[in-house]
Design an enzyme around this catalytic site. Sequence first.
Site, mmCIF file in Angstrom:
data_model
loop_
_atom_site.group_PDB
_atom_site.id
_atom_site.type_symbol
_atom_site.label_atom_id
_atom_site.label_comp_id
_atom_site.label_asym_id
_atom_site.label_seq_id
_atom_site.Cartn_x
_atom_site.Cartn_y
_atom_site.Cartn_z
ATOM 1 N N GLU A 155 9.658 8.587 -16.918
ATOM 2 C CA GLU A 155 8.279 9.053 -17.136
ATOM 3 C C GLU A 155 7.809 8.750 -18.550
ATOM 4 O O GLU A 155 6.657 8.356 -18.770
ATOM 5 C CB GLU A 155 8.191 10.557 -16.883
ATOM 6 N N LYS B 265 16.394 21.919 -11.382
ATOM 7 C CA LYS B 265 15.714 20.650 -11.631
ATOM 8 C C LYS B 265 16.561 19.592 -12.317
ATOM 9 O O LYS B 265 17.362 19.880 -13.192
ATOM 10 C CB LYS B 265 14.477 20.899 -12.492
ATOM 11 N N HIS C 299 0.826 -1.216 0.000
ATOM 12 C CA HIS C 299 0.000 0.000 0.000
ATOM 13 C C HIS C 299 0.861 1.267 0.000
ATOM 14 O O HIS C 299 0.422 2.317 0.468
ATOM 15 C CB HIS C 299 -0.953 0.044 1.199
ATOM 16 N N SER D 99 14.995 21.507 -16.502
ATOM 17 C CA SER D 99 13.825 22.336 -16.766
ATOM 18 C C SER D 99 14.278 23.610 -17.462
ATOM 19 O O SER D 99 15.359 24.129 -17.198
ATOM 20 C CB SER D 99 13.140 22.672 -15.439
#
Length: 460
Positions: free
Chosen positions: A291, A284, A157, A278
């Site tokens: 992704e 970043k 979980h 970024s």
Amino acid sequence: MSKKLWGGRFQKGTDKVVEDFHSSISFDQRLYKQDIRGSMAHARMLGQQGIIAETDARAIIAGLEGILIDIEAGRIEFDVAAEDIHMNIEKILTERIGDIGKKLHTARSRNDQVALDIRLYLRDEIAETHALLADLIATLLDTAEANLDTIMPGYTHLQKAQPITLAHHLLAYVQMFDRDRDRLADCARRLNRSPLGSGALAGTTFPLDRLAVAKELGFDGITENSLDGVSDRDFAIEFCAAASLTMMHLSRFCEEIILWSSQEFAFIELDDAYSTGSSMMPQKKNPDVAELIRGKTGRVYGDLMALLTVMKSLPLAYNKDMQEDKESLFDAVDTVKGCLTVFTPMIATMRVRRETMKNGARGGFTNATDVADYLAKKGVSFREAHEIVGKMVLLCVQKGVALDDLAFDDFRACSDAFGEDIYEAIQVERCVADRKVPGGPAPEAVKEAIAQARRRLKEQ
Ligand code: ARG
């Protein structure tokens, strides 16, 4: 408007809109090698069987060889009006060697021809995907070997559950990718039959030697029903299903990579070469590769759904709908191969932050089960032990401490089955090392699992 290879019964040319609409050359030109290879085998057999003259067969084969060289050298421009790769090559052949070229299509239809081409294509692509999965598994095993003792929290979980090791976690993925390889091998085994000789749907009156063609093309045998031979695309769907599972596995892994590389987890750091920045925020470093793989999973599921839907309700045998099989199949092949190609080095180069992982395993009462197991081993029933430890955890939560921080008196107050050895029994290292059950996270069990996985990798 150009004359069609099938133009005999027509009194009018095809409308340009229709020509563009139903032409597949823009995408099926990818099959040129398979198409030529199949045509060569077919021509050779026609010659051997005396269906066409041996000299004609030789001229056709030589012509096809020349076309193959010219396509590879980029010297050939395909013609939309010639519809697909099959008719483009036949047309070029006839332009080059004259009327003899018109004999190539004896006892053959584009229906068995295209069924052949896709099988040949997919057989090679499956072999490549299989090899990419082997590379990935080898990388995971190396990384696991280096992290046999790297303790980390295991989750259920997404809540801390019990301590495991990074090696053990990686070995879970080895199992998944190993099954993926198995599925691909299974798909390759089933597709490896030659459909040539099925004709348009009803075979042919010519005395073909189907087995000889099958043998030359490296098939294990021939398809056994001419209707099925031309209308079966199960193998393409099976591949997409197998590829979907691989993507699903990659996607789950990527999700973990994304979580682990977040500041909140900080379990790993991806190599600069496998991260991106970024355009606005200078600080970043993003896990874009992971992704993107996660995102591309949807494409492959889409390819699978597209193929299943194209084939649904098609009456036997060939229907033009089936031309729609190629772009989905190609996309699934390209996507899964592309993802595997970038995923493996991303994993090989990531930095593991062992201390953060281990500290993560210390929090969250990940050794609570071990306290209960301790009591159970001292004769307390597990259910009762569970209840006792649950109360202890509650006490710890209220005090803001870990189970290991409780004074011995606190332990004794909860159960007189506790001895001084409880502290040693619930060290995370001990909790991991004691889980020696086959398939468990103890370094010795994982070592055995790695050895077994390496053996499997060598076998296949
Ligand atoms: N381009 C077609 C395909 O990909 C080849 C088979 C065409 N056969 C036919 N009878 N129209 O499916």
